[in-house]
Design an enzyme around this catalytic site. Structure first.
Site, PDB file in Angstrom:
ATOM      1  N   LYS A 126      -0.523  -3.575  15.537  1.00 58.43           N
ATOM      2  CA  LYS A 126       0.392  -4.234  14.590  1.00 58.43           C
ATOM      3  C   LYS A 126       1.820  -4.173  15.123  1.00 58.43           C
ATOM      4  O   LYS A 126       2.576  -5.146  15.034  1.00 58.43           O
ATOM      5  CB  LYS A 126       0.281  -3.568  13.207  1.00 58.43           C
ATOM      6  CG  LYS A 126      -0.998  -3.970  12.487  1.00 58.43           C
ATOM      7  CD  LYS A 126      -1.324  -3.132  11.271  1.00 58.43           C
ATOM      8  CE  LYS A 126      -2.715  -3.525  10.763  1.00 58.43           C
ATOM      9  NZ  LYS A 126      -3.245  -2.651   9.729  1.00 58.43           N
TER      10      LYS A 126
ATOM     11  N   GLN B 132      -1.464   2.286   6.308  1.00 59.03           N
ATOM     12  CA  GLN B 132      -2.775   2.157   6.955  1.00 59.03           C
ATOM     13  C   GLN B 132      -3.816   3.009   6.225  1.00 59.03           C
ATOM     14  O   GLN B 132      -3.624   4.204   6.038  1.00 59.03           O
ATOM     15  CB  GLN B 132      -2.661   2.607   8.429  1.00 59.03           C
ATOM     16  CG  GLN B 132      -3.909   2.357   9.247  1.00 59.03           C
ATOM     17  CD  GLN B 132      -4.201   0.875   9.455  1.00 59.03           C
ATOM     18  OE1 GLN B 132      -3.326   0.081   9.734  1.00 59.03           O
ATOM     19  NE2 GLN B 132      -5.446   0.490   9.274  1.00 59.03           N
TER      20      GLN B 132
ATOM     21  N   ASP C 241      -0.198  -6.502   2.498  1.00 56.57           N
ATOM     22  CA  ASP C 241      -1.652  -6.356   2.579  1.00 56.57           C
ATOM     23  C   ASP C 241      -2.327  -7.012   1.366  1.00 56.57           C
ATOM     24  O   ASP C 241      -3.543  -7.191   1.347  1.00 56.57           O
ATOM     25  CB  ASP C 241      -2.027  -4.860   2.583  1.00 56.57           C
ATOM     26  CG  ASP C 241      -2.516  -4.375   3.934  1.00 56.57           C
ATOM     27  OD1 ASP C 241      -2.886  -5.231   4.763  1.00 56.57           O
ATOM     28  OD2 ASP C 241      -2.513  -3.153   4.155  1.00 56.57           O
TER      29      ASP C 241
END
Ligand code: NDP
Length: 285
Positions: A53, A97, A120
């Site tokens: 990322k 994460q 997200d």
């Protein structure tokens, strides 16, 4: 023989577009989309995802920050960091994460991220918006799957769409997105009876269960579009999907490989969401 849907190619095209929009944003407003990524602990797979990322952000010209926190991080420290990032103007998107170490509550972290920075799309505010079809962000993996289906030129309207897997991050939102495109959608899971009968009806089959090579050619309709979300590590260390590529590719019209299918799209959609967040926060979208 099926045509292979090249996720790397679709992803590269999208990243070029994102990069040029980023440059335009910088020229006009002097800002770059900013993404903050938080990782807690030493999970090897998570470390790889986070560094990918970080690289992707650099590739398209974003500003990024990565917080690598020790395994022993306490809940209040993590929430305080999210709180600070929520208020930081350089940061347009925040991602924590998952999975987190067991002593930390993922739900609380998801709820703490400001919905405007939730790139997200895991916050209930954003998942709820997806239900009513009025959303700013789509969860990255299902959104990437939609782009891959689109790349085949397949019109989803009226098609039998079967999603195998009902997780909150893939299966459920995937079903909603296919429904919004006028597919006739069936969602299957571990309690589904006669799975083979259901999957064999699918014009569009999306599989996200996490079981190596589970879907064989006998479960797939001739000429189907088959999207394999699964990522499973075999004993020899090789990555494989949930679909038996070898046999299914002889029967399907289109199929995604693993690796090189859905995987590259997931990070690209994260970049897309961060750009959208930046534009929304600048009030130019
Ligand atoms: P989860 O483990 O959260 O969910 C798995 C789903 O599959 C559940 O709904 C489960 O049913 C269903 N399932 C399990 N076994 C069967 C079976 N035998 N028949 C039918 N359904 C079954 O997984 P995720 O959704 O998070 O991920 C799925 C896969 O996708 C994994 O391999 C993961 O690594 C991969 N993935 C890939 C991404 C990418 O970027 N390419 C991103 C995210 C995930 P039930 O609900 O009844 O338990």
């Amino acid at each position: 023989m099926a045509e292979i849907i090249d996720g790397k190619k679709v992803s590269a095209q999208m990243r070029e577009q994102i990069k040029s929009e980023t440059e335009e944003l910088y020229q006009k407003y002097g800002v770059r989309p900013g993404l903050a990524v938080i990782i807690v602990g030493d999970d090897p797979a998570s470390k790889v995802y986070v560094s990918n990322k970080e690289k992707a952000c650099a590739q398209v010209g974003y500003y990024s920050e990565v917080y690598r926190l020790p395994e022993a991080t306490e809940m209040d420290e993590l929430l305080a960091l999210v709180d600070r990032l929520n208020k930081d103007e350089k940061i347009n998107g925040i991602l924590c994460q998952l999975p987190l170490p067991k002593h930390l509550d993922e739900e609380q972290v998801i709820l703490k991220i400001s919905p405007e920075k939730d790139v997200d799309a895991f916050h209930p505010m954003n998942t709820g918006k997806i239900m009513i079809g009025d959303y700013d962000f789509l969860p990255c993996t299902p959104a990437g799957v939609m782009k891959l289906i689109e790349s085949t030129g397949t019109d989803i309207t009226g098609k039998e769409c079967v999603v195998v897997g009902r997780s909150n991050i893939v299966g459920k939102p995937q079903a909603m997105l296919l429904l919004q495109k006028n597919g006739t959608v069936t969602v299957c899971h571990s309690k589904t009876r006669n799975l083979k009968e259901v999957t064999s009806r699918a014009d569009i089959l999306v599989v996200a269960i996490g079981k190596a090579d589970f879907i064989g050619a006998d479960m797939v309709k001739e000429g189907a579009v088959v999207i394999d979300v699964g990522m499973n590590r075999k004993a020899d260390g090789k990555l494989t999907g949930d679909v038996d590529f070898e046999s299914v590719s002889k029967k399907a019209a289109y199929i995604t490989p693993v690796p090189g299918g859905v995987g590259p799209m997931t990070i690209t959609m994260l970049l897309q969401n961060t750009l959208t967040a930046a534009k929304k926060q600048l009030k130019i979208l």
